[in-house]
Design a protein around this motif. Structure first.
Motif, mmCIF file in Angstrom:
data_model
loop_
_atom_site.group_PDB
_atom_site.id
_atom_site.type_symbol
_atom_site.label_atom_id
_atom_site.label_comp_id
_atom_site.label_asym_id
_atom_site.label_seq_id
_atom_site.Cartn_x
_atom_site.Cartn_y
_atom_site.Cartn_z
ATOM 1 N N VAL A 55 0.800 -1.338 0.195
ATOM 2 C CA VAL A 55 0.127 -0.063 0.005
ATOM 3 C C VAL A 55 0.993 1.320 -0.052
ATOM 4 O O VAL A 55 2.007 1.252 1.015
ATOM 5 C CB VAL A 55 -0.936 0.232 1.196
ATOM 6 N N ILE A 56 0.572 2.278 -0.922
ATOM 7 C CA ILE A 56 1.013 3.761 -0.948
ATOM 8 C C ILE A 56 0.050 4.359 -0.080
ATOM 9 O O ILE A 56 -0.705 4.855 -0.786
ATOM 10 C CB ILE A 56 1.562 4.029 -2.275
ATOM 11 N N ALA A 57 0.480 4.641 1.188
ATOM 12 C CA ALA A 57 -0.512 5.574 1.906
ATOM 13 C C ALA A 57 -0.616 6.805 1.840
ATOM 14 O O ALA A 57 -0.170 7.582 2.519
ATOM 15 C CB ALA A 57 -0.155 4.963 3.447
ATOM 16 N N SER A 73 2.503 -9.402 -7.380
ATOM 17 C CA SER A 73 2.240 -8.407 -6.402
ATOM 18 C C SER A 73 1.429 -7.294 -6.672
ATOM 19 O O SER A 73 1.175 -6.993 -7.870
ATOM 20 C CB SER A 73 3.619 -8.085 -5.872
ATOM 21 N N THR A 74 0.725 -6.688 -5.846
ATOM 22 C CA THR A 74 -0.077 -5.491 -5.952
ATOM 23 C C THR A 74 0.308 -4.198 -5.261
ATOM 24 O O THR A 74 0.337 -4.413 -4.125
ATOM 25 C CB THR A 74 -1.704 -6.075 -5.323
ATOM 26 N N ILE A 75 0.509 -3.297 -6.144
ATOM 27 C CA ILE A 75 0.767 -2.082 -5.642
ATOM 28 C C ILE A 75 -0.427 -1.157 -5.683
ATOM 29 O O ILE A 75 -0.849 -1.123 -6.910
ATOM 30 C CB ILE A 75 2.227 -1.508 -6.167
ATOM 31 N N PHE A 76 -0.746 -0.367 -4.772
ATOM 32 C CA PHE A 76 -2.051 0.458 -4.937
ATOM 33 C C PHE A 76 -1.969 1.679 -3.754
ATOM 34 O O PHE A 76 -1.023 1.585 -2.851
ATOM 35 C CB PHE A 76 -3.192 -0.626 -4.497
ATOM 36 N N THR A 77 -2.878 2.519 -4.116
ATOM 37 C CA THR A 77 -2.807 3.689 -3.135
ATOM 38 C C THR A 77 -4.112 3.609 -2.322
ATOM 39 O O THR A 77 -5.027 3.052 -2.716
ATOM 40 C CB THR A 77 -2.959 5.107 -4.101
ATOM 41 N N HIS A 78 -3.898 4.180 -1.020
ATOM 42 C CA HIS A 78 -4.970 4.444 -0.452
ATOM 43 C C HIS A 78 -6.103 5.194 -0.910
ATOM 44 O O HIS A 78 -7.270 4.502 -0.719
ATOM 45 C CB HIS A 78 -4.911 5.349 0.849
ATOM 46 N N SER A 79 -6.149 6.115 -1.258
ATOM 47 C CA SER A 79 -6.983 7.032 -1.969
ATOM 48 C C SER A 79 -7.870 6.207 -3.037
ATOM 49 O O SER A 79 -9.300 6.824 -3.334
ATOM 50 C CB SER A 79 -6.559 8.309 -2.306
ATOM 51 N N ALA A 80 -7.433 5.266 -3.869
ATOM 52 C CA ALA A 80 -8.045 4.740 -5.002
ATOM 53 C C ALA A 80 -9.174 3.530 -4.443
ATOM 54 O O ALA A 80 -9.728 3.053 -5.395
ATOM 55 C CB ALA A 80 -7.086 4.278 -5.854
ATOM 56 N N VAL A 105 4.294 3.112 -15.460
ATOM 57 C CA VAL A 105 4.252 3.332 -14.052
ATOM 58 C C VAL A 105 2.803 3.674 -13.630
ATOM 59 O O VAL A 105 2.483 3.176 -12.683
ATOM 60 C CB VAL A 105 5.363 4.451 -13.516
ATOM 61 N N ARG A 106 2.194 4.359 -14.355
ATOM 62 C CA ARG A 106 0.915 4.709 -13.972
ATOM 63 C C ARG A 106 -0.170 3.476 -14.321
ATOM 64 O O ARG A 106 -0.817 3.263 -13.624
ATOM 65 C CB ARG A 106 0.444 5.923 -14.774
ATOM 66 N N GLN A 107 0.145 2.743 -15.413
ATOM 67 C CA GLN A 107 -0.547 1.526 -15.682
ATOM 68 C C GLN A 107 -0.353 0.474 -14.629
ATOM 69 O O GLN A 107 -1.491 -0.120 -14.266
ATOM 70 C CB GLN A 107 -0.137 0.731 -17.047
ATOM 71 N N VAL A 108 0.766 0.335 -13.921
ATOM 72 C CA VAL A 108 0.945 -0.552 -13.070
ATOM 73 C C VAL A 108 0.081 -0.107 -11.697
ATOM 74 O O VAL A 108 -0.815 -0.954 -11.122
ATOM 75 C CB VAL A 108 2.437 -0.736 -12.608
ATOM 76 N N LEU A 109 0.155 1.094 -11.572
ATOM 77 C CA LEU A 109 -0.704 1.505 -10.047
ATOM 78 C C LEU A 109 -2.204 1.309 -10.776
ATOM 79 O O LEU A 109 -3.005 1.040 -9.897
ATOM 80 C CB LEU A 109 -0.328 3.164 -10.085
ATOM 81 N N GLY A 137 -2.976 -2.163 -10.208
ATOM 82 C CA GLY A 137 -2.944 -2.584 -8.868
ATOM 83 C C GLY A 137 -4.288 -2.305 -8.092
ATOM 84 O O GLY A 137 -4.707 -2.768 -7.202
ATOM 85 N N ASN A 138 -4.550 -0.864 -8.264
ATOM 86 C CA ASN A 138 -5.683 -0.274 -7.687
ATOM 87 C C ASN A 138 -7.106 -1.119 -7.937
ATOM 88 O O ASN A 138 -7.910 -1.308 -7.095
ATOM 89 C CB ASN A 138 -5.942 1.150 -8.204
#
Length: 379
Positions: free
Chosen positions: A90-92, A127-134, A349-353, A356-357
């Motif tokens: 998680v990218i918090a 693996s899953t990389i994601f952001t809180h806000s999404a 990079v944005r596609q990875v995110l 993941g989101n």
């Protein structure tokens, strides 16, 4: 490198004082000892059946990651992923909204974190990389979780205390105060059953376990838990000091970023603090600055720090700094090359995110619906 890192960590930690046989250990030390024993058992289970584990971990997007992050957490994340566990990072981003300086360039900081993870070897296919806000469903879990903990329990949390003590704000926001419950949502939204932590974070994880336990007790039925009680995988990584002899930190300007150039790395290490004694030795308790450089060199070379110190011996601080510079730059060269490659394609990079989101959001929706069903709030 995994083996040498473990050996180095063991050597580094063996110098710490332990109560004698006739001296009762404090309760918190007993808890750490129990966590170490359990972590050894978990490591064996991971080697035997890695796919039974789902790992949750993450970072606040406050800037580029540095060598302290790499040897403290990033390396271990890649190791667990490569062993076959399911990894969620998680990218918090919600947790930095209280810091105006960081929040002003939040998209840039988020992308830098993704780049650092990709360069270190985190594979978005596994693996899953994601952001809180999404992830709205993850954040919605925060409300029932807050109903299960008291204000005093939040206030006693070591991380909250530390944030309050070091806050540059005139007042502590409610968001910062609820950080432990928010972290519980980061872990439990995907039903993670394993969380890599340092021993200072054990109380933090215990509150997540308390929230899961209370929710299961209050809303579970037939002895079937709604959420797992995640276990701590205690990190064996040693504390890597910054170039000024204190904890390596972006905010202190004493950190070597993973993305730093070879010349910048050389400049930072040349300016590193040492001491007046010419003979180089590895004595963390009495020579922290010199020992920090020795340990950094040893980690990059995959060697024992005492052997590294013995090899340099009476050649002095200049020889130590030269050895450290060569070791760090050689070790990071492949990582930096991968990072530069990924940085040239920000769309990827944005596609990875985004992917993941999407993955994290679907899992969070399922978990939230299960929690709502248990609470009988599905209308």
């Amino acid at each position: 490198m995994t083996t040498s890192l473990g050996a180095t960590a063991t050597a580094a930690s063996s110098a710490s004082a332990e109560p004698g046989p006739s001296t009762p250990a404090p309760a918190d030390e007993l808890g750490v000892r129990a966590a170490r024993i359990r972590s050894a058992e978990l490591e064996e289970q991971i080697r035997t059946d890695p796919r039974r584990f789902r790992v949750s971990t993450g970072d606040r997007p406050t800037g580029r990651l540095h060598l302290g992050h790499y040897f403290g957490t990033l390396h271990n994340r890649v190791r667990l992923q490569d062993l076959g566990t399911e990894l969620f990072v998680v990218i918090a981003d919600y947790q930095v909204l209280t810091d105006r300086d960081v929040a002003d360039d939040l998209p840039g900081h988020v992308e830098e974190l993704v780049l650092d993870h990709l360069a270190a070897g985190v594979d978005p296919a596994r693996s899953t990389i994601f952001t809180h806000s999404a992830i709205p469903a993850l954040n919605q879990l925060l409300l029932p979780f807050l109903s299960l903990v008291s204000v005093s329990e939040l206030g006693r949390n070591p991380t909250v205390k530390d944030e309050i003590a070091h806050s540059r704000q005139a007042a502590v926001s409610g968001l910062m105060f609820t950080y432990p419950a928010h972290q519980a949502a980061d872990i439990l939204f995907c039903k993670a059953n394993l969380v890599p932590v340092g021993q200072d974070q054990l109380p933090h994880l215990e509150l997540t376990r308390v929230i899961a336990r209370r929710l299961n007790h209050r809303y579970g039925s037939g002895g079937v838990p709604v959420l797992p009680e995640p276990e701590a995988l205690l990190s064996a990584a040693p504390l890597l000091l910054g170039t000024d002899g204190t904890k390596m930190s972006k905010s202190r300007g004493n950190a070597i970023a993973l993305a730093a150039s070879a010349d910048e790395t050389a400049r930072l290490i040349r300016g590193a603090k040492t001491d007046s004694e010419r003979h180089i030795s590895y004595e963390p308790a009495t020579r922290p600055e010199v020992s920090g450089l020795v340990l950094l060199t040893a980690l990059c070379l995959g060697r024992d720090p005492r052997q590294v110190a013995d090899d340099i011996g009476g050649a002095g601080a200049a020889a130590l700094k030269a050895a450290a510079t060569e070791a760090v730059n050689e070790y990071l060269a492949p990582l930096r090359a991968r990072r530069a490659m990924y940085a040239r394609d920000r769309g990827h990079v944005r596609q990875v995110l985004r992917e993941g989101n999407e993955r994290a959001s679907a899992i969070a929706e399922t978990t939230l619906n299960e929690v709502r069903a248990a609470m009988k709030t599905l209308y």
